[in-house]
Design a protein around this motif. Structure first.
Motif, PDB file in Angstrom:
ATOM      1  N   UNK A   1       0.791  -1.226   0.000  1.00  0.00           N
ATOM      2  CA  UNK A   1       0.000   0.000   0.000  1.00  0.00           C
ATOM      3  C   UNK A   1       0.828   1.283   0.000  1.00  0.00           C
ATOM      4  N   UNK A   2       1.939   1.272   0.725  1.00  0.00           N
ATOM      5  CA  UNK A   2       2.684   2.534   0.821  1.00  0.00           C
ATOM      6  C   UNK A   2       3.903   2.547  -0.092  1.00  0.00           C
ATOM      7  N   UNK A   3       3.879   1.686  -1.117  1.00  0.00           N
ATOM      8  CA  UNK A   3       5.054   1.642  -2.004  1.00  0.00           C
ATOM      9  C   UNK A   3       4.730   2.214  -3.379  1.00  0.00           C
ATOM     10  N   UNK A   4       5.762   2.744  -3.995  1.00  0.00           N
ATOM     11  CA  UNK A   4       5.612   3.234  -5.363  1.00  0.00           C
ATOM     12  C   UNK A   4       6.719   2.644  -6.236  1.00  0.00           C
ATOM     13  N   UNK A   5       6.316   2.019  -7.338  1.00  0.00           N
ATOM     14  CA  UNK A   5       7.296   1.421  -8.248  1.00  0.00           C
ATOM     15  C   UNK A   5       7.269   2.146  -9.583  1.00  0.00           C
ATOM     16  N   UNK A   6       8.442   2.334 -10.151  1.00  0.00           N
ATOM     17  CA  UNK A   6       8.525   2.872 -11.509  1.00  0.00           C
ATOM     18  C   UNK A   6       8.815   1.667 -12.396  1.00  0.00           C
ATOM     19  N   UNK A   7       7.902   1.334 -13.260  1.00  0.00           N
ATOM     20  CA  UNK A   7       8.109   0.177 -14.138  1.00  0.00           C
ATOM     21  C   UNK A   7       8.536   0.695 -15.510  1.00  0.00           C
TER      22      UNK A   7
ATOM     23  N   UNK B   1       1.578  -7.271 -17.248  1.00  0.00           N
ATOM     24  CA  UNK B   1       1.120  -8.173 -16.190  1.00  0.00           C
ATOM     25  C   UNK B   1       1.756  -7.793 -14.867  1.00  0.00           C
ATOM     26  N   UNK B   2       3.020  -7.363 -14.948  1.00  0.00           N
ATOM     27  CA  UNK B   2       3.736  -7.012 -13.730  1.00  0.00           C
ATOM     28  C   UNK B   2       3.082  -5.798 -13.056  1.00  0.00           C
ATOM     29  N   UNK B   3       2.800  -4.762 -13.848  1.00  0.00           N
ATOM     30  CA  UNK B   3       2.174  -3.566 -13.275  1.00  0.00           C
ATOM     31  C   UNK B   3       0.825  -3.926 -12.671  1.00  0.00           C
ATOM     32  N   UNK B   4       0.062  -4.735 -13.395  1.00  0.00           N
ATOM     33  CA  UNK B   4      -1.262  -5.115 -12.884  1.00  0.00           C
ATOM     34  C   UNK B   4      -1.135  -5.850 -11.553  1.00  0.00           C
ATOM     35  N   UNK B   5      -0.171  -6.787 -11.475  1.00  0.00           N
ATOM     36  CA  UNK B   5      -0.022  -7.568 -10.227  1.00  0.00           C
ATOM     37  C   UNK B   5       0.396  -6.650  -9.085  1.00  0.00           C
TER      38      UNK B   5
ATOM     39  N   UNK C   1      11.217   1.722  -5.801  1.00  0.00           N
ATOM     40  CA  UNK C   1      12.121   0.985  -6.682  1.00  0.00           C
ATOM     41  C   UNK C   1      11.800   1.213  -8.152  1.00  0.00           C
ATOM     42  N   UNK C   2      12.814   0.952  -8.961  1.00  0.00           N
ATOM     43  CA  UNK C   2      12.620   1.003 -10.406  1.00  0.00           C
ATOM     44  C   UNK C   2      12.707  -0.445 -10.887  1.00  0.00           C
ATOM     45  N   UNK C   3      11.741  -0.843 -11.710  1.00  0.00           N
ATOM     46  CA  UNK C   3      11.663  -2.255 -12.087  1.00  0.00           C
ATOM     47  C   UNK C   3      11.997  -2.424 -13.568  1.00  0.00           C
ATOM     48  N   UNK C   4      12.910  -3.354 -13.837  1.00  0.00           N
ATOM     49  CA  UNK C   4      13.306  -3.621 -15.225  1.00  0.00           C
ATOM     50  C   UNK C   4      12.982  -5.063 -15.580  1.00  0.00           C
ATOM     51  N   UNK C   5      12.201  -5.255 -16.635  1.00  0.00           N
ATOM     52  CA  UNK C   5      11.871  -6.630 -17.014  1.00  0.00           C
ATOM     53  C   UNK C   5      12.670  -7.082 -18.239  1.00  0.00           C
ATOM     54  N   UNK C   6      13.642  -6.294 -18.637  1.00  0.00           N
ATOM     55  CA  UNK C   6      14.564  -6.758 -19.694  1.00  0.00           C
ATOM     56  C   UNK C   6      15.815  -5.896 -19.652  1.00  0.00           C
ATOM     57  N   UNK C   7      16.889  -6.446 -20.238  1.00  0.00           N
ATOM     58  CA  UNK C   7      18.131  -5.681 -20.214  1.00  0.00           C
ATOM     59  C   UNK C   7      17.992  -4.443 -21.093  1.00  0.00           C
ATOM     60  N   UNK C   8      17.185  -4.559 -22.171  1.00  0.00           N
ATOM     61  CA  UNK C   8      17.041  -3.376 -23.025  1.00  0.00           C
ATOM     62  C   UNK C   8      16.284  -2.278 -22.274  1.00  0.00           C
TER      63      UNK C   8
ATOM     64  N   UNK D   1      19.198   4.532  -6.776  1.00  0.00           N
ATOM     65  CA  UNK D   1      18.081   3.760  -7.321  1.00  0.00           C
ATOM     66  C   UNK D   1      18.169   2.289  -6.917  1.00  0.00           C
ATOM     67  N   UNK D   2      17.059   1.806  -6.325  1.00  0.00           N
ATOM     68  CA  UNK D   2      16.948   0.378  -6.043  1.00  0.00           C
ATOM     69  C   UNK D   2      16.334  -0.254  -7.272  1.00  0.00           C
ATOM     70  N   UNK D   3      17.125  -1.045  -7.992  1.00  0.00           N
ATOM     71  CA  UNK D   3      16.621  -1.630  -9.234  1.00  0.00           C
ATOM     72  C   UNK D   3      16.206  -3.074  -8.985  1.00  0.00           C
ATOM     73  N   UNK D   4      14.989  -3.417  -9.391  1.00  0.00           N
ATOM     74  CA  UNK D   4      14.567  -4.814  -9.305  1.00  0.00           C
ATOM     75  C   UNK D   4      14.612  -5.364 -10.726  1.00  0.00           C
ATOM     76  N   UNK D   5      15.426  -6.404 -10.914  1.00  0.00           N
ATOM     77  CA  UNK D   5      15.698  -6.875 -12.273  1.00  0.00           C
ATOM     78  C   UNK D   5      15.226  -8.309 -12.461  1.00  0.00           C
TER      79      UNK D   5
END
Ligand code: SAH
Length: 499
Positions: free
Chosen positions: A249-255, A264-268, A433-440, A457-461
């Motif tokens: 609830x109190x988190x914000x992610x940059x996808x 799907x990731x953003x929706x989840x 956090x900033x979320x990366x679902x691919x290297x590109x 930046x906390x990157x979730x890869x």
């Protein structure tokens, strides 16, 4: 030519009506004000002119007369005009005033209702506005006072109604409101609640009584926009507040996205209560203009035995090209088709065509090895994919002596227009956090962000390859155990618990 007043709802696009969405997507001009969020503005097509009438010179809103004139003027130019307002356009939103000039001038109009913050704040804090045991009516009241005076509210009448009272624009007047209710005879221990930024990830709710709520709001520095709810029904919130229970609830992610469309990731993440900001870093440019390589190679389509797709974007561009250039699909009927993964296959199937081969692992190398084992001597491949795509596929095929043409049918280019957006978000520091679902995605983000201090930046890869890119820019890297959306979500939940 038409003007549509659209209620944007209280914030997120999930609470915008389907009719509202439809109207926004076909708008030529959209005039919006300050309670309309970025999430809603994002559904407006780039081609539409967006006018912010909530801010103007010196941060003052555009005067009402000017807004009315603008609506009339734009409509007279033959445009589809949308007047977009937070909540509902007829609830303290001057919707009535804005229709006057249009009606006088016989301009056709429509009003699309929106979910008012009055209703939404209650729903998102588990406060049933009516309840058979204790509230048979509810009343929405403005606490806005002109020229810094006390709001002109008939508390005597309100106190007699025995219903739930909902005050909008009441943050500054909360003391007057609660005192007014008590002086009019309501119990000082009557339940009351204030809900700030209702339905947004930043929603905060404070429960109290008429006697205590003003002080609670002051201590917690509650700011506008907020809704004040007074009545016995507020007590249900301690049990029914489903929204505040969400784990992220109190988190914000940059996808960071390199592909448009649903994620799907953003929706989840949103489902778990996380606030998600998506940034699309790449733009797709089809390479299909007259004289393009696709057209030239298609002239000799009989020379090929296999058609290979590595992305759903490629599939769409390819088949659209055939249609636009009136190329009969039966000219391809000698070809076998290979795809890199299930999504690409689905897109081919949508065109009424079956796929002959997809590898068990969804990557270029697996596709290359699989095809090498399958194809007969002398068979030639037509690979329809992005320019400068991953070299694994073509390298392995070449090493195995397979003949192919690597036909660039689209190009992915960095969307440098996102420089400002990314810089602002990073500078605000208002994300977890900033979320990366691919290297590109990681590369693209880093290159657009250029001068950013990546260290904070906390990157979730998604996998090692992506992690390596993020690490090379100095980000703090967390890698999901597996290369799946579910595993990414688990990782984010884990980090959130620690931080
Ligand atoms: N037409 C809007 C109300 C506009 S008046 C509606 O139907 O919701 C502006 C007031 O609405 C604010 O002062 C605040 O009281 C309320 N408001 C709007 N958005 C809100 C939100 N997300 N959370 C809490 N209150 C909100």
């Amino acid at each position: 030519m038409k003007v549509t007043l659209v209620g944007a709802g209280p914030g997120g696009k999930g609470l915008l009506t389907l009719r509202g969405l439809e109207v926004l997507q076909t708008a030529d001009v959209v005039l919006y004000d300050r309670f309309v969020t970025e999430d809603i503005l994002a559904v407006i097509p780039d081609s539409a002119e967006k006018i912010d009438v909530g801010k103007h010179a010196g941060n003052h809103p555009v005067p009402q007369d000017e807004i009315n004139e603008l609506l009339l003027g734009k409509a007279r130019q033959g445009k589809n005009v949308v007047r977009l307002k937070g909540g509902d356009p007829f609830v303290f939103a001057r919707g009535g005033e804005e229709l006057e000039l249009l009606a006088e001038n016989s301009i056709p109009f429509e009003v699309v209702p929106g979910v008012s913050s009055a209703i939404a704040a209650a729903a998102y804090t588990g406060i049933p506005l009516t309840h058979r045991d204790c509230a048979s009516s509810f009343h929405i009241i403005t606490a806005h006072a002109k020229n810094n005076k006390r709001p002109n509210i008939d508390f005597g009448t309100l106190a007699k109604l025995n219903g739930t009272l909902v005050f909008l624009m009441g943050v500054a007047a909360i003391g007057d409101i609660c005192e007014g209710c008590i002086s009019a005879g309501m119990d000082k221990d009557m339940y009351a609640a204030i809900v700030e930024n209702a339905t947004l990830n930043s929603q905060r709710k404070f429960l109290g009584t008429l006697a205590t709520l003003p002080e609670i709001a002051r201590i917690n520095n509650v700011k506008s926009p907020a809704v004040i709810i007074i009545g016995k029904v507020c007590r249900f919130s301690t049990r029914y507040d489903w929204f505040s229970q969400k784990p992220l609830r109190d988190k914000r992610a940059i996808v960071i996205r390199v592909k448009a469309g649903a994620s799907k990731l953003s929706d989840s993440l949103r489902e778990l209560g996380c606030d998600v900001i998506e940034i699309l870093c790449l733009r797709i440019v089809p390479l299909t203009s007259p004289g393009c390589m696709l057209g030239k190679k298609l002239e000799n389509i009989k020379d090929y035995s296999w058609l290979v797709f590595t992305s759903s974007t490629g599939v769409n561009i390819f088949f659209d090209y055939l249609i636009e250039n009136e190329i009969d699909i039966r000219e391809l009927n000698h070809l076998k088709i290979a795809c890199v993964g299930i999504e690409t296959k689905r897109e081919v199937n949508k065109r009424g065509v079956k796929v002959d081969y997809i590898p068990t692992e969804y990557n270029g190398a697996a596709l290359a090895y699989g095809l090498t084992g399958l194809i007969k001597n002398g068979a030639k491949l037509f690979i329809a994919r992005a320019k400068d795509a991953d070299k694994d596929l073509t390298q392995i095929l070449a090493n195995a002596g397979v003949v192919f043409d690597d036909v660039p049918i689209y190009e992915k280019i960095r969307d440098m227009k996102k420089i400002g957006t990314i810089a602002n978000i990073i500078a605000s520091n208002d994300f977890d956090f900033v979320v990366f679902t691919s290297s590109s995605a990681a590369e693209c983000f880093a290159e657009i962000a250029m001068h950013t201090q990546f260290g904070k930046i906390k990157a979730v890869c998604i996998a090692e390859k992506t992690a390596a890119v993020a690490r090379s820019y100095g980000m703090e890297v967390h890698v999901s155990a597996e290369a799946t959306v579910m595993s990414m979500v688990e990782k984010i939940m884990m980090i959130s618990k620690i931080s």
